[in-house]
Design a protein around this motif. Structure first.
Motif, PDB file in Angstrom:
ATOM      1  N   UNK A 180       0.854  -1.184   0.000  1.00 56.44           N
ATOM      2  CA  UNK A 180       0.000   0.000   0.000  1.00 56.44           C
ATOM      3  C   UNK A 180       0.887   1.229   0.000  1.00 56.44           C
ATOM      4  N   UNK A 181       0.464   2.258  -0.713  1.00 55.26           N
ATOM      5  CA  UNK A 181       1.190   3.529  -0.719  1.00 55.26           C
ATOM      6  C   UNK A 181       0.257   4.617  -0.215  1.00 55.26           C
ATOM      7  N   UNK A 182       0.727   5.417   0.745  1.00 56.58           N
ATOM      8  CA  UNK A 182      -0.067   6.507   1.288  1.00 56.58           C
ATOM      9  C   UNK A 182       0.762   7.789   1.303  1.00 56.58           C
ATOM     10  N   UNK A 183       0.074   8.908   1.371  1.00 54.84           N
ATOM     11  CA  UNK A 183       0.715  10.193   1.627  1.00 54.84           C
ATOM     12  C   UNK A 183       0.369  10.573   3.053  1.00 54.84           C
ATOM     13  N   UNK A 184       1.371  10.872   3.854  1.00 52.15           N
ATOM     14  CA  UNK A 184       1.108  11.176   5.261  1.00 52.15           C
ATOM     15  C   UNK A 184       2.176  12.103   5.821  1.00 52.15           C
ATOM     16  N   UNK A 185       1.768  12.887   6.809  1.00 54.29           N
ATOM     17  CA  UNK A 185       2.679  13.758   7.543  1.00 54.29           C
ATOM     18  C   UNK A 185       3.306  13.011   8.707  1.00 54.29           C
ATOM     19  N   UNK A 186       4.539  13.350   9.015  1.00 54.16           N
ATOM     20  CA  UNK A 186       5.172  12.990  10.281  1.00 54.16           C
ATOM     21  C   UNK A 186       5.468  14.312  10.981  1.00 54.16           C
ATOM     22  N   UNK A 187       5.036  14.434  12.236  1.00 58.94           N
ATOM     23  CA  UNK A 187       5.253  15.678  12.966  1.00 58.94           C
ATOM     24  C   UNK A 187       5.591  15.392  14.420  1.00 58.94           C
ATOM     25  N   UNK A 188       6.686  15.981  14.875  1.00 57.06           N
ATOM     26  CA  UNK A 188       7.098  15.837  16.267  1.00 57.06           C
ATOM     27  C   UNK A 188       6.062  16.460  17.200  1.00 57.06           C
ATOM     28  N   UNK A 189       5.803  15.802  18.334  1.00 58.13           N
ATOM     29  CA  UNK A 189       4.846  16.328  19.307  1.00 58.13           C
ATOM     30  C   UNK A 189       5.274  17.687  19.844  1.00 58.13           C
TER      31      UNK A 189
END
Length: 457
Positions: A180-189
């Motif tokens: 599966x391929x997704x577009x997603x953000x990673x963000x530090x708390x």
């Protein structure tokens, strides 16, 4: 998910029921129980990190360690003019000064680097790997993908395999499963933590991020649900505990072990990805190679990098990263602290350097991005008069959950002098950036409107 893409060998969306026999077309049939101590994972030796001053916010501080030994094959980037002299402790890739602001063994992305001197975009919807921010608790480990394996064990797997005799999947095994391929953000708390002090005069410890502890990428891998079911998931599952292969986190004389944080089974079976590619290429060391979790919408600590094992339990699981760290403590929270952090808050950022000089009497097109961990963006408003009046910005993307939206607005300042630009975002659940963030002593989840200074000349 809005921009989810399934490869030809992928089955229909995964059903919610957890109990299911192991797929015949999934894991290579060599999946046998092997000793965890015989895993053969090659991690570059990293000297023990010096201790830091004790404190509850320790999980946001990074011990300074020595540079990693030697480059990783295939990971070395070309030398870039303006790069920080010498390696930044704990990070493998080069960190050009025009792209990053180092914080210990973290590297914050610079928003003004998204556009060139003429104002043209150089970063699209996804941030290139070489420009993506880095958040490390200790140091980036160098792991041989050919000998790496993911180990699954616990009371909620069929037969209750133990940590000493887990079910294992190599990288080739994972690639045989539907991808599966997704577009997603990673963000530090802790992204935007520094504004607790800058705007609210509230001192908090931890890495002083501005707004550059976030990035969007295209991720490809296997749904964690698919892997769990192939390993023998039963209906008794309550929590899963992914654990990274990074060096133990040691602070204040306490060894907290490797970074690990539980996920409820409902989230694990929903949209969590076990990723082995980022922006169409194999993961690089700083971003979790050979495999990492991507947990859309949630704080970055949930997206465990360098994942080496997953415990699957029929009871609640705990670690320092959901008990001592990554919870809210302060006068507006329960005496024992709030629940473990999950969803990220709404934020906005200008693609513009703080303090930039703009010419009076001419029109300027201002660009920025907005995002929310809870829902797609509904609208973005911009103020140039301290928040007394607001104008609607033009959204340049179709807003999507788990991603940011690019926007622009024209502004013509007539008089020279200092100005403070503000962007305020509302998502489709009705969450709006407030004027002031509720204080917590670790400085997590700052979501208030940020004042962006510029000078008109």
């Amino acid at each position: 998910m809005d921009d989810e893409v399934r490869t030809p060998n992928e089955a229909a969306p995964i059903p919610a029921a957890p109990a299911q026999p192991v797929r015949d077309d999934g894991v290579n049939r060599r999946t046998v129980l092997r000793m965890v101590s015989a895993a053969g994972v090659l991690v570059a030796p990293i000297p023990a990190a010096p201790l830091l001053t004790a404190g509850r916010a320790a999980a946001e501080e990074v011990p300074v360690s020595r540079p990693l030994p030697g480059p990783v094959p295939g990971s070395a980037a070309r030398a870039t003019p303006g790069a920080v002299p010498g390696p930044v402790p704990g990070i493998v890739k080069p960190l050009p000064a025009e792209w990053f602001v180092p914080h210990g063994t973290n590297a914050e992305m610079r928003w003004d680097a998204f556009r060139d001197a003429e104002g043209d975009a150089v970063v699209g919807r996804h941030v290139p790997v070489e420009r993506f921010f880095v958040r490390n608790h200790t140091s980036t480990p160098l792991i041989d993908p050919d000998t790496w394996s993911l180990k699954l064990f616990g009371s909620a797997l069929r037969g209750a395999p133990t940590a000493e005799h887990p079910v294992e999947f190599g990288l080739d095994d994972l690639r045989e499963l539907p991808s599966t391929r997704i577009s997603a953000l990673i963000e530090c708390a802790g992204n935007a933590r520094s504004y607790y002090l800058k705007q609210q005069n509230q001192s908090v410890p931890g890495t002083p991020w501005t707004l550059g502890g976030v990035g969007s990428a295209s991720w490809r891998g296997v749904r964690l649900a698919e892997v769990l079911r192939a390993a023998g998931l039963t209906g008794a599952a309550v929590d899963v505990l992914p654990t990274g292969l990074d060096p133990d986190y040691v602070v204040g004389g306490t060894n907290y072990g490797p970074v690990r944080r539980p996920l409820p089974i409902a989230k694990a079976l929903d949209d969590v990805l076990l990723a082995y590619e980022m922006n169409g290429e194999p993961l690089t060391p700083d971003h979790g190679a050979p495999a990492r979790l991507v947990v859309p919408g949630w704080v970055g600590i949930a997206s465990i990098k360098w994942v080496g094992s997953v415990e699957v339990a029929a009871h609640r699981l705990y670690s320092p990263w959901n008990t001592d760290f990554y919870r809210m403590f302060g006068p507006d929270y329960p005496p024992g602290g709030g629940d473990p952090l999950t969803e990220q808050v709404v934020k906005s950022a200008f693609e513009l350097a703080a303090g930039v000089r703009l010419e009076a009497g001419r029109e300027h097109r201002l660009y920025g991005r907005s995002w929310s961990g809870a829902a797609a963006v509904r609208r973005v408003e911009v103020s140039a008069d301290g928040g007394r009046s607001w104008r609607r910005a033009e959204l340049r993307d179709e807003p999507r959950a788990d991603g940011w939206v690019r926007w622009s607005i024209d502004w013509r300042p007539e008089r020279p002098g200092p100005y403070e630009l503000r962007a305020r975002t509302t998502d489709r659940r009705g969450n709006t950036q407030p004027e002031r963030a509720v204080f917590n002593r670790e400085g997590y989840l700052f979501g208030a409107v940020v004042a962006h200074p510029v000078t008109v000349v």
